[in-house]
Enzyme design. Structure first.
Site, PDB file in Angstrom:
ATOM      1  N   LYS A 174       0.854  -1.212   0.000  1.00  0.00           N
ATOM      2  CA  LYS A 174       0.000   0.000   0.000  1.00  0.00           C
ATOM      3  C   LYS A 174       0.875   1.241   0.000  1.00  0.00           C
ATOM      4  CE  LYS A 174      -1.981   2.911   2.622  1.00  0.00           C
ATOM      5  NZ  LYS A 174      -1.871   4.138   1.800  1.00  0.00           N
ATOM      6  N   GLU A 248       9.577   0.980  10.732  1.00  0.00           N
ATOM      7  CA  GLU A 248      10.591   2.005  10.453  1.00  0.00           C
ATOM      8  C   GLU A 248       9.912   3.336  10.692  1.00  0.00           C
ATOM      9  OE1 GLU A 248      13.657   1.556   9.869  1.00  0.00           O
ATOM     10  OE2 GLU A 248      13.839  -0.503   9.138  1.00  0.00           O
ATOM     11  N   CYS A 282      13.300  10.759   7.414  1.00  0.00           N
ATOM     12  CA  CYS A 282      13.325  10.221   8.777  1.00  0.00           C
ATOM     13  C   CYS A 282      14.722  10.424   9.355  1.00  0.00           C
ATOM     14  CB  CYS A 282      12.974   8.745   8.752  1.00  0.00           C
ATOM     15  SG  CYS A 282      13.930   7.819   7.550  1.00  0.00           S
ATOM     16  N   GLU A 379       9.915  15.605  15.898  1.00  0.00           N
ATOM     17  CA  GLU A 379      10.250  15.482  14.469  1.00  0.00           C
ATOM     18  C   GLU A 379       9.393  16.480  13.683  1.00  0.00           C
ATOM     19  OE1 GLU A 379       8.806  12.054  12.143  1.00  0.00           O
ATOM     20  OE2 GLU A 379      10.840  11.863  11.369  1.00  0.00           O
TER      21      GLU A 379
HETATM   22  P1  NAD Z   1       2.089   8.161   7.948  1.00  0.00           P
HETATM   23  O1  NAD Z   1       2.320   7.309   9.140  1.00  0.00           O
HETATM   24  O2  NAD Z   1       1.072   9.224   8.012  1.00  0.00           O
HETATM   25  O3  NAD Z   1       1.663   7.243   6.702  1.00  0.00           O
HETATM   26  C1  NAD Z   1       2.431   6.128   6.306  1.00  0.00           C
HETATM   27  C2  NAD Z   1       1.531   5.145   5.582  1.00  0.00           C
HETATM   28  O4  NAD Z   1       0.573   4.635   6.506  1.00  0.00           O
HETATM   29  C3  NAD Z   1       0.736   5.744   4.425  1.00  0.00           C
HETATM   30  O5  NAD Z   1       0.678   4.809   3.372  1.00  0.00           O
HETATM   31  C4  NAD Z   1      -0.640   5.950   5.038  1.00  0.00           C
HETATM   32  O6  NAD Z   1      -1.700   5.945   4.113  1.00  0.00           O
HETATM   33  C5  NAD Z   1      -0.733   4.746   5.956  1.00  0.00           C
HETATM   34  N1  NAD Z   1      -1.704   4.881   7.052  1.00  0.00           N
HETATM   35  C6  NAD Z   1      -2.215   6.031   7.580  1.00  0.00           C
HETATM   36  N2  NAD Z   1      -3.050   5.726   8.603  1.00  0.00           N
HETATM   37  C7  NAD Z   1      -3.048   4.376   8.723  1.00  0.00           C
HETATM   38  C8  NAD Z   1      -3.686   3.468   9.623  1.00  0.00           C
HETATM   39  N3  NAD Z   1      -4.504   3.898  10.584  1.00  0.00           N
HETATM   40  N4  NAD Z   1      -3.418   2.149   9.486  1.00  0.00           N
HETATM   41  C9  NAD Z   1      -2.567   1.704   8.542  1.00  0.00           C
HETATM   42  N5  NAD Z   1      -1.939   2.515   7.656  1.00  0.00           N
HETATM   43  C10 NAD Z   1      -2.182   3.837   7.745  1.00  0.00           C
HETATM   44  O7  NAD Z   1       3.525   8.729   7.548  1.00  0.00           O
HETATM   45  P2  NAD Z   1       3.884   9.735   6.384  1.00  0.00           P
HETATM   46  O8  NAD Z   1       3.431  11.105   6.727  1.00  0.00           O
HETATM   47  O9  NAD Z   1       3.458   9.152   5.075  1.00  0.00           O
HETATM   48  O10 NAD Z   1       5.505   9.653   6.417  1.00  0.00           O
HETATM   49  C11 NAD Z   1       6.272  10.431   7.275  1.00  0.00           C
HETATM   50  C12 NAD Z   1       6.768   9.614   8.443  1.00  0.00           C
HETATM   51  O11 NAD Z   1       7.432   8.445   7.995  1.00  0.00           O
HETATM   52  C13 NAD Z   1       7.796  10.373   9.276  1.00  0.00           C
HETATM   53  O12 NAD Z   1       7.531  10.205  10.645  1.00  0.00           O
HETATM   54  C14 NAD Z   1       9.114   9.702   8.902  1.00  0.00           C
HETATM   55  O13 NAD Z   1      10.114   9.819   9.871  1.00  0.00           O
HETATM   56  C15 NAD Z   1       8.672   8.296   8.672  1.00  0.00           C
HETATM   57  N6  NAD Z   1       9.649   7.576   7.833  1.00  0.00           N
HETATM   58  C16 NAD Z   1      10.490   6.678   8.407  1.00  0.00           C
HETATM   59  C17 NAD Z   1      11.450   6.030   7.647  1.00  0.00           C
HETATM   60  C18 NAD Z   1      12.424   5.039   8.262  1.00  0.00           C
HETATM   61  O14 NAD Z   1      13.064   4.318   7.513  1.00  0.00           O
HETATM   62  N7  NAD Z   1      12.568   4.977   9.580  1.00  0.00           N
HETATM   63  C19 NAD Z   1      11.538   6.298   6.282  1.00  0.00           C
HETATM   64  C20 NAD Z   1      10.675   7.207   5.720  1.00  0.00           C
HETATM   65  C21 NAD Z   1       9.717   7.855   6.505  1.00  0.00           C
END
Ligand code: NAD
Length: 476
Positions: A174, A248, A282, A379
């Site tokens: 997804k 992650e 991140c 963050e």
């Molecule tokens: P997010 O958590 O809002 O969304 C991530 C994914 O989860 C999206 O596909 C979203 O549609 C889905 N999602 C949203 N609500 C959900 C739910 N209730 N159940 C299941 N899935 C759901 O994150 P974002 O804004 O897309 O990305 C930014 C975040 O990602 C930052 O905190 C960043 O640090 C983190 N990140 C971490 C890494 C790593 O490797 N550690 C890499 C990239 C990004």
């Protein structure tokens, strides 16, 4: 575009209730839309992955390696299209979009090699006790759900897809609703390669679709990259079903600059660590710890370097930094600018949204930020750097480790013994010494503390999709 979901080897229209707008963040305008998948379509995707599992896990490791090499090759053949869509939908400068594509290609090639070596990992285990033989074999975990964010969509998905397929798992991916287009390529490549139907499924949608996948009882594992708030919901779903999860999550990483550094070199590392991908990493090194002896020389040079960055539309201008990828992220970063003003922080650069169309902010530097400031502890996920000074190595280590996150850190010093010592003392998953944000597929990725559970990349990335089986036979 309506046929945006790849389920059981077919492209299908979304039957969910959400319409997803795909935006050009440099203009703040939509340029495509698609309907989200319904919960029933998530069910179909999981069922397709379950149906495809027995045959896929029975393929030889060499056959799977061949498909993975095919993915790498086909990504290369789509080079210009994949760079363009990342520039338009993410707002990435061209050179960053190119690096993302090359990373994804390297990931598929690397796991092709590891897949090819898999048979040699199944082995006889010598036993001290007589009368028995024992052997271990590595089996795929099964059907896995992969949920990814929008900041490095091509890469984050490659880091999950390639090892999962190499291990013999079948998957439901997804992508983020913010950047749903670029990962369509993985479905198109599956088609082009004749990957058996159901091995790779892609469902697009917002939180509802993500939750339908992460709550699904038909998965054997979930691998999630994203925010801590959603990560904890995903972990609750996994715990309700007692099944494994890789997380992650976020970071608030430190860059520690000792006073033996060359100032210009240090400035270049600091700027890259907070402005690459407009700071939406991140692994952004968003907490600068600078030693007293170099701080007065370094901070004005850093201020000038940030002020001089070329910020603009990567499709029409020569830029060092593009816009933030979504309006929600732009509003979030702007809210931290407001907090900084309320807290009376000393702003040396930026601290504002740009007065133009699109979701632009200026690269920002706050100095002498108190340890309890929200800007120091939370963050932000934008090009916002907070600086503090330190006197001793011990103080630098203590301040760097004083965070609920533990993803990465950078150490800058010409005293390599000290740099290595500090690297060992930092409570993070990855440390760069005198370099910045370089990621190699052979090494590992992932954090300690609140930055997640498990590791991606390297052999650990493959193990995350494998289960060890032990077969013991009595010789009697
Ligand atoms: P997010 O958590 O809002 O969304 C991530 C994914 O989860 C999206 O596909 C979203 O549609 C889905 N999602 C949203 N609500 C959900 C739910 N209730 N159940 C299941 N899935 C759901 O994150 P974002 O804004 O897309 O990305 C930014 C975040 O990602 C930052 O905190 C960043 O640090 C983190 N990140 C971490 C890494 C790593 O490797 N550690 C890499 C990239 C990004």
């Amino acid at each position: 575009m309506t046929t945006s979901h790849y389920i059981a080897g077919r492209w299908v229209e979304g039957q969910g209730s959400d319409c997803i707008s795909v935006n050009d963040p440099a203009l703040g305008q939509p340029f495509a839309e698609l309907m989200a998948a319904s919960a029933a379509q998530v069910d179909q995707a999981v069922a397709a992955a379950r149906g495809a599992l027995p045959a896929w896990k029975a393929t030889s490791a060499g056959e799977r390696a061949g498909y993975l090499r095919g993915f790498a090759e086909q990504l290369g053949q789509r080079r210009e299209a994949l760079i363009s869509v990342q520039m338009r939908n993410n707002g990435k400068p061209r050179h960053e979009a190119e690096i993302d594509l090359d990373d994804a290609i390297a990931t598929f090639n690397y796991y092709a090699e590891l897949a090819a070596q898999l048979p040699s990992k199944n082995r006889e285990v010598p036993l001290a006790a007589p009368g028995f033989t024992a052997r271990t074999r590595l089996e795929p975990v099964g059907v896995v759900g992969l949920i990814v964010p929008w900041n490095f969509p091509l890469v984050t998905s490659a880091w999950k897809l390639a090892p999962a397929l190499a291990a013999g798992c079948t998957v439901v991916l997804k992508p983020s609703e913010v950047t749903p287009l670029v990962e369509q390529a993985y479905g198109q490549i599956a088609d082009a390669l004749g990957l058996p139907a159901g091995v790779l499924n892609i469902v697009n949608g917002k939180a509802e679709t993500g939750a339908a996948l992460s709550n699904h009882t038909g998965l054997d594992k979930l691998s999630f990259t994203g925010s801590n708030s959603v990560g904890s919901q995903v972990m609750r779903s996994a715990s309700a079903q007692c099944r494994p999860v890789t997380l992650e999550l976020g970071g608030k990483s430190a860059i520690v600059v000792f006073d033996d550094c060359d100032v210009d070199q240090a400035v270049a590392w600091i700027v890259a660590g907070i402005t690459w991908n407009a700071g939406q990493m991140c692994s952004a090194t968003s907490r600068l710890l600078v030693q007293d002896g170099i701080a007065d020389a370094l901070l004005p040079r850093l201020q000038a370097a940030l002020d001089n960055l070329r910020v603009g539309n990567p499709l029409t201008e020569e830029v060092d930094m593009g816009p933030l990828t979504s309006q929600a992220q732009w509003l979030k970063v702007a809210s931290y600018f407001a907090t900084a003003r309320e807290e009376g922080l000393q702003c040396l650069a930026g601290g504002r949204a740009l007065d133009r169309d699109g979701w632009f902010v200026s690269p920002t530097l706050y100095a002498d930020v108190p340890k309890d400031s929200r800007l120091w502890t939370e963050e932000i996920f934008g090009p916002v750097l907070c600086a503090r000074r330190f006197a001793t190595e011990e103080q630098a280590i203590a301040e760097a480790n004083d965070s609920r996150f533990g993803l990465v850190a950078t150490v800058c010093s010409t005293d390599l013994a000290r740099a290595e010592r500090v690297a060992d003392a930092l409570e993070v998953g990855h440390v760069w010494i005198n370099s910045v944000q370089a990621v190699f597929v052979e090494t590992s990725w992932g954090g300690t503390k609140g930055s997640g559970i498990g590791r991606e990349l390297g052999p650990w990335g493959l193990s995350a999709y494998q289960s060890v089986k032990h077969v013991t036979r009595c010789l009697g």
